[in-house]
Design a protein around this motif. Structure first.
Motif, mmCIF file in Angstrom:
data_model
loop_
_atom_site.group_PDB
_atom_site.id
_atom_site.type_symbol
_atom_site.label_atom_id
_atom_site.label_comp_id
_atom_site.label_asym_id
_atom_site.label_seq_id
_atom_site.Cartn_x
_atom_site.Cartn_y
_atom_site.Cartn_z
ATOM 1 N N SER A 1 0.826 -1.212 0.000
ATOM 2 C CA SER A 1 0.000 0.000 0.000
ATOM 3 C C SER A 1 0.855 1.254 0.000
ATOM 4 C CB SER A 1 -0.946 0.004 1.204
ATOM 5 O OG SER A 1 -0.218 -0.066 2.412
ATOM 6 N N SER A 2 2.062 1.162 0.529
ATOM 7 C CA SER A 2 2.957 2.317 0.547
ATOM 8 C C SER A 2 3.612 2.566 -0.820
ATOM 9 C CB SER A 2 4.055 2.130 1.599
ATOM 10 O OG SER A 2 4.785 0.936 1.348
ATOM 11 N N ASP A 3 3.490 1.583 -1.719
ATOM 12 C CA ASP A 3 4.113 1.701 -3.045
ATOM 13 C C ASP A 3 3.203 2.376 -4.062
ATOM 14 O OD1 ASP A 3 6.268 0.275 -2.025
ATOM 15 O OD2 ASP A 3 5.474 -1.659 -2.696
ATOM 16 N N ASN A 4 1.898 2.420 -3.780
ATOM 17 C CA ASN A 4 0.930 2.859 -4.780
ATOM 18 C C ASN A 4 -0.251 3.488 -4.062
ATOM 19 O OD1 ASN A 4 -1.499 2.414 -6.699
ATOM 20 N ND2 ASN A 4 0.226 1.875 -8.006
ATOM 21 N N ASN A 5 -0.791 4.587 -4.574
ATOM 22 C CA ASN A 5 -1.860 5.281 -3.841
ATOM 23 C C ASN A 5 -3.258 4.750 -4.135
ATOM 24 O OD1 ASN A 5 -2.374 6.267 -6.375
ATOM 25 N ND2 ASN A 5 -1.978 8.420 -5.891
ATOM 26 N N CYS B 1 -3.917 0.815 -5.041
ATOM 27 C CA CYS B 1 -4.135 -0.574 -4.647
ATOM 28 C C CYS B 1 -2.821 -1.283 -4.328
ATOM 29 C CB CYS B 1 -4.927 -1.327 -5.690
ATOM 30 S SG CYS B 1 -4.113 -1.546 -7.280
ATOM 31 N N HIS B 2 -2.961 -2.481 -3.786
ATOM 32 C CA HIS B 2 -1.807 -3.283 -3.417
ATOM 33 C C HIS B 2 -2.229 -4.747 -3.360
ATOM 34 C CE1 HIS B 2 -3.893 -2.450 0.399
ATOM 35 N NE2 HIS B 2 -3.346 -3.569 0.867
ATOM 36 N N VAL B 3 -1.275 -5.606 -3.013
ATOM 37 C CA VAL B 3 -1.549 -7.039 -2.894
ATOM 38 C C VAL B 3 -1.290 -7.479 -1.465
ATOM 39 C CG1 VAL B 3 -0.810 -9.357 -3.627
ATOM 40 C CG2 VAL B 3 -1.010 -7.517 -5.309
ATOM 41 N N ARG B 4 -2.236 -8.241 -0.915
ATOM 42 C CA ARG B 4 -2.116 -8.776 0.446
ATOM 43 C C ARG B 4 -2.735 -10.150 0.485
ATOM 44 N NH1 ARG B 4 -5.276 -5.213 4.376
ATOM 45 N NH2 ARG B 4 -4.563 -6.770 5.869
ATOM 46 N N PRO B 5 -2.458 -10.908 1.560
ATOM 47 C CA PRO B 5 -3.111 -12.217 1.700
ATOM 48 C C PRO B 5 -4.621 -12.060 1.854
ATOM 49 C CG PRO B 5 -1.220 -12.045 3.170
ATOM 50 C CD PRO B 5 -1.472 -10.665 2.631
ATOM 51 N N HIS B 6 -5.338 -13.077 1.392
ATOM 52 C CA HIS B 6 -6.784 -13.134 1.590
ATOM 53 C C HIS B 6 -7.153 -14.597 1.773
ATOM 54 C CE1 HIS B 6 -11.119 -11.978 0.333
ATOM 55 N NE2 HIS B 6 -10.882 -11.588 1.568
ATOM 56 N N ALA B 7 -6.554 -15.182 2.799
ATOM 57 C CA ALA B 7 -6.737 -16.608 3.051
ATOM 58 C C ALA B 7 -7.458 -16.811 4.377
ATOM 59 C CB ALA B 7 -5.373 -17.307 3.091
ATOM 60 N N ARG B 8 -8.181 -17.925 4.502
ATOM 61 C CA ARG B 8 -8.915 -18.215 5.737
ATOM 62 C C ARG B 8 -7.953 -18.493 6.896
ATOM 63 N NH1 ARG B 8 -11.711 -21.043 1.788
ATOM 64 N NH2 ARG B 8 -10.571 -22.959 2.326
ATOM 65 N N ASN B 9 -6.843 -19.172 6.579
ATOM 66 C CA ASN B 9 -5.818 -19.493 7.570
ATOM 67 C C ASN B 9 -4.527 -19.824 6.835
ATOM 68 O OD1 ASN B 9 -5.946 -22.377 6.793
ATOM 69 N ND2 ASN B 9 -7.917 -22.338 7.869
ATOM 70 N N GLN B 10 -3.487 -20.210 7.579
ATOM 71 C CA GLN B 10 -2.187 -20.450 6.963
ATOM 72 C C GLN B 10 -2.182 -21.656 6.042
ATOM 73 O OE1 GLN B 10 0.564 -21.074 10.164
ATOM 74 N NE2 GLN B 10 -0.421 -22.962 10.901
ATOM 75 N N ASN B 11 -3.201 -22.500 6.166
ATOM 76 C CA ASN B 11 -3.281 -23.679 5.293
ATOM 77 C C ASN B 11 -4.078 -23.419 4.015
ATOM 78 O OD1 ASN B 11 -1.835 -25.364 7.144
ATOM 79 N ND2 ASN B 11 -3.721 -25.571 8.366
ATOM 80 N N ASP B 12 -4.649 -22.232 3.903
ATOM 81 C CA ASP B 12 -5.424 -21.870 2.712
ATOM 82 C C ASP B 12 -4.451 -21.302 1.678
ATOM 83 O OD1 ASP B 12 -7.506 -21.408 1.003
ATOM 84 O OD2 ASP B 12 -8.254 -19.630 2.043
ATOM 85 N N GLN C 1 -3.606 -14.855 -2.263
ATOM 86 C CA GLN C 1 -3.469 -13.400 -2.299
ATOM 87 C C GLN C 1 -4.604 -12.786 -3.135
ATOM 88 O OE1 GLN C 1 -0.432 -11.788 -0.851
ATOM 89 N NE2 GLN C 1 -0.278 -13.830 0.061
ATOM 90 N N CYS C 2 -4.842 -11.502 -2.895
ATOM 91 C CA CYS C 2 -5.787 -10.777 -3.744
ATOM 92 C C CYS C 2 -5.365 -9.317 -3.822
ATOM 93 C CB CYS C 2 -7.222 -10.909 -3.237
ATOM 94 S SG CYS C 2 -7.648 -9.844 -1.851
ATOM 95 N N PHE C 3 -5.972 -8.610 -4.754
ATOM 96 C CA PHE C 3 -5.765 -7.164 -4.854
ATOM 97 C C PHE C 3 -6.684 -6.472 -3.846
ATOM 98 C CE2 PHE C 3 -4.584 -8.724 -9.087
ATOM 99 C CZ PHE C 3 -3.316 -8.162 -9.215
ATOM 100 N N TRP C 4 -6.180 -5.384 -3.276
ATOM 101 C CA TRP C 4 -6.943 -4.584 -2.320
ATOM 102 C C TRP C 4 -6.881 -3.128 -2.742
ATOM 103 C CZ3 TRP C 4 -8.597 -6.544 2.735
ATOM 104 C CH2 TRP C 4 -8.262 -7.882 2.960
ATOM 105 N N PHE C 5 -7.998 -2.406 -2.605
ATOM 106 C CA PHE C 5 -7.971 -0.955 -2.743
ATOM 107 C C PHE C 5 -7.515 -0.356 -1.418
ATOM 108 C CE2 PHE C 5 -11.320 -0.354 -6.327
ATOM 109 C CZ PHE C 5 -10.311 -0.482 -7.277
ATOM 110 N N ASN C 6 -6.620 0.610 -1.498
ATOM 111 C CA ASN C 6 -6.159 1.297 -0.303
ATOM 112 C C ASN C 6 -7.322 2.048 0.363
ATOM 113 O OD1 ASN C 6 -3.765 0.429 -1.363
ATOM 114 N ND2 ASN C 6 -2.875 2.470 -1.638
ATOM 115 N N ASN C 7 -7.337 2.052 1.694
ATOM 116 C CA ASN C 7 -8.416 2.742 2.405
ATOM 117 C C ASN C 7 -8.470 4.229 2.071
ATOM 118 O OD1 ASN C 7 -6.027 3.322 3.747
ATOM 119 N ND2 ASN C 7 -6.656 2.396 5.698
#
Length: 468
Positions: free
Chosen positions: A421-425, A427-438, A451-457
């Motif tokens: 999120s600090s690289d782009n005003n 969107c960014h990429v972050r995990p979107h998993a139910r748990n560490q096994n997902d 992982q999925c794309f996220w819009f910055n808040n």
């Protein structure tokens, strides 16, 4: 019309054409060829229609070998005297057993130069689209094209409640072209009718009025979400539990109607709204914010026919009393192995954003910590944002996966070199998993949390035009 054989229907009578078309039901496209040509079916004829790069191939097959007329590029409907346009379109069975349209229904090319001087009622689009003969065939992934089976053959004209929205969609497209913004057209501008790209290559461009910028060639099309609704409710006639927001005739545009209804309850607390609309808030449902909006709109459940037809995605936004949004906004997970094979113009994420209209329901905590409704907003991503910073993040993500994901552990947490999120005003990429096994498999065969794309808040906050 140039007929190839004597016809077994009255080309001046829409009902006769529909009745004849129902002889197609339960037949494969190969059956249609065999019925027409018998032992004269040549391998070259079959392979011609089997060619998947020939988009109109199955439609041409039905025209030539069932209705027995020569395909043409006439501006008139396929059956001009009856005013009927033939459309051959696929649908699919989903994993949950339901059915949906496989794709949008392309209707007619848009001529930017003439569009701005046409009225809806006299337009080339409406002349071709007011009465459609829909030939639905069931698409299956692992069978050859000519083996697809036709399941339905029905006349269809948009009902009155849909037509009002379609007219407004047409107006939105027309006005954007008139402003010299044809190059910024997007499927997410509208609800049921869209201006979809339609060109031989992604580099094709054509002149537009009132601008020196050339635009992508586009066609009028009914969205795939609308065609799914047509299939299930107007063709298959399945019972739908979806409720309509607009229950009687109104001249107010759909989105204005929604905003006017919601605005009546601006500054009501969530607790007050739950009491007023008999919602059990003690269970703290995750979708409480959207449930309240549905109740205000007169919807007892959590679906509306209008939103289903338009493919509108509802998002609840909560703003802290300091005026900031705490949470980023997530989107569906992407598959590592699939995204590296895509190009930007045809990528899953780009198409999702370009085609999706969002309905934001906005709440804000006051100075006493009470959450209050502030309003709602329909939103689609601006053209420059989509093709600027969002494209940049998507491209960087693909490059990371192709060159090798760098994973390290900092203070017991895994970190990576996906865009942050600090690289782009935007969107960014972050995990979107139910748990560490997902996890999902990386191109190198290793597994890593989904992982999925996220819009910055902060980006979401900047897009709101609601008085807080």
């Amino acid at each position: 019309m140039n007929y190839l054989k004597n016809k077994d229907y009255d080309e001046t009578d829409a009902k006769s054409i529909e009745s004849y078309s129902q002889n197609l039901i339960d037949k494969s496209f190969q059956d249609v060829l065999n019925d027409d040509l018998g032992n004269n079916v040549e391998e070259s004829t079959s392979s011609y229609f089997e060619d998947r790069s020939f988009k109109g191939g199955l439609g041409n097959l039905i025209e030539q070998h069932f209705f027995h007329y020569e395909p043409n590029n006439s501006p008139d409907p396929d059956f001009p005297i009856a005013g009927v346009e033939l459309k051959v379109t696929p649908f699919k069975k989903n994993k949950n057993g339901s059915y949906s349209a496989k794709e949008r229904l392309v209707l007619t090319m848009i001529d930017y130069m003439t569009l701005i001087d046409e009225s809806f009622e006299t337009s080339h689009f409406w002349n071709k689209s007011k009465l459609l003969l829909l030939i639905h065939y069931l698409w299956k992934k692992d069978i050859d094209r000519l083996s697809y089976r036709i399941q339905y053959a029905n006349l269809f004209s948009p009902p009155k409640q849909d037509l009002e929205i379609i007219k407004n969609d047409y107006k939105i497209i027309q006005e954007k072209v008139e402003k010299g913004l044809a190059h910024e057209l997007s499927g997410s501008d509208t609800l049921y009718l869209e201006a979809c790209t339609k060109a031989a290559t992604s580099a094709d461009r054509t002149p537009q009025p009132n601008s020196d910028i050339k635009a992508k060639p586009r066609a009028f099309a009914f969205k795939s979400s609308y065609m799914s609704y047509v299939l299930n409710n107007y063709i298959m006639k399945e019972h739908s539990d979806d409720e309509s927001i607009i229950k009687s005739s109104t001249t107010t545009p759909f989105e204005d109607y929604i905003k006017n209804k919601i605005s009546k309850y601006k500054d009501y607390s969530v607790e007050e709204l739950c009491k007023k609309f008999d919602i059990d808030s003690d269970t703290k449902p995750k979708n409480l914010g959207s449930l309240i909006a549905y109740r205000i709109l007169g919807i007892k459940g959590n679906k509306t026919s209008e939103f289903e037809k338009a493919g509108i995605v509802v998002k609840t936004i909560r703003i802290e009393n300091n005026g900031k949004i705490r949470e980023h906004m997530s989107f569906p997970n992407f598959k590592f192995a699939e995204i590296v094979k895509e190009n930007w113009e045809d990528s899953t994420f780009r198409n999702y954003l370009a085609d999706t209209r969002f309905f934001f329901v906005v709440y804000k905590y006051d100075n006493q910590g009470i959450l209050r409704l502030k309003g709602c907003q329909f939103w689609n991503i601006p053209y420059d944002d989509l093709n600027g910073n969002v494209k940049k993040v998507w491209t960087e993500t693909v490059n990371v996966l192709k060159k090798g994901l760098h994973i390290s552990e900092v203070n017991g947490r895994l970190t990576n070199n996906f865009p942050k999120s600090s690289d782009n005003n935007i969107c960014h990429v972050r995990p979107h998993a139910r748990n560490q096994n997902d996890v999902d498999m990386l191109p190198n065969g290793d597994y890593y949390p989904k992982q999925c794309f996220w819009f910055n808040n902060n980006y979401i906050l900047s897009q709101l035009d609601i008085t807080l």
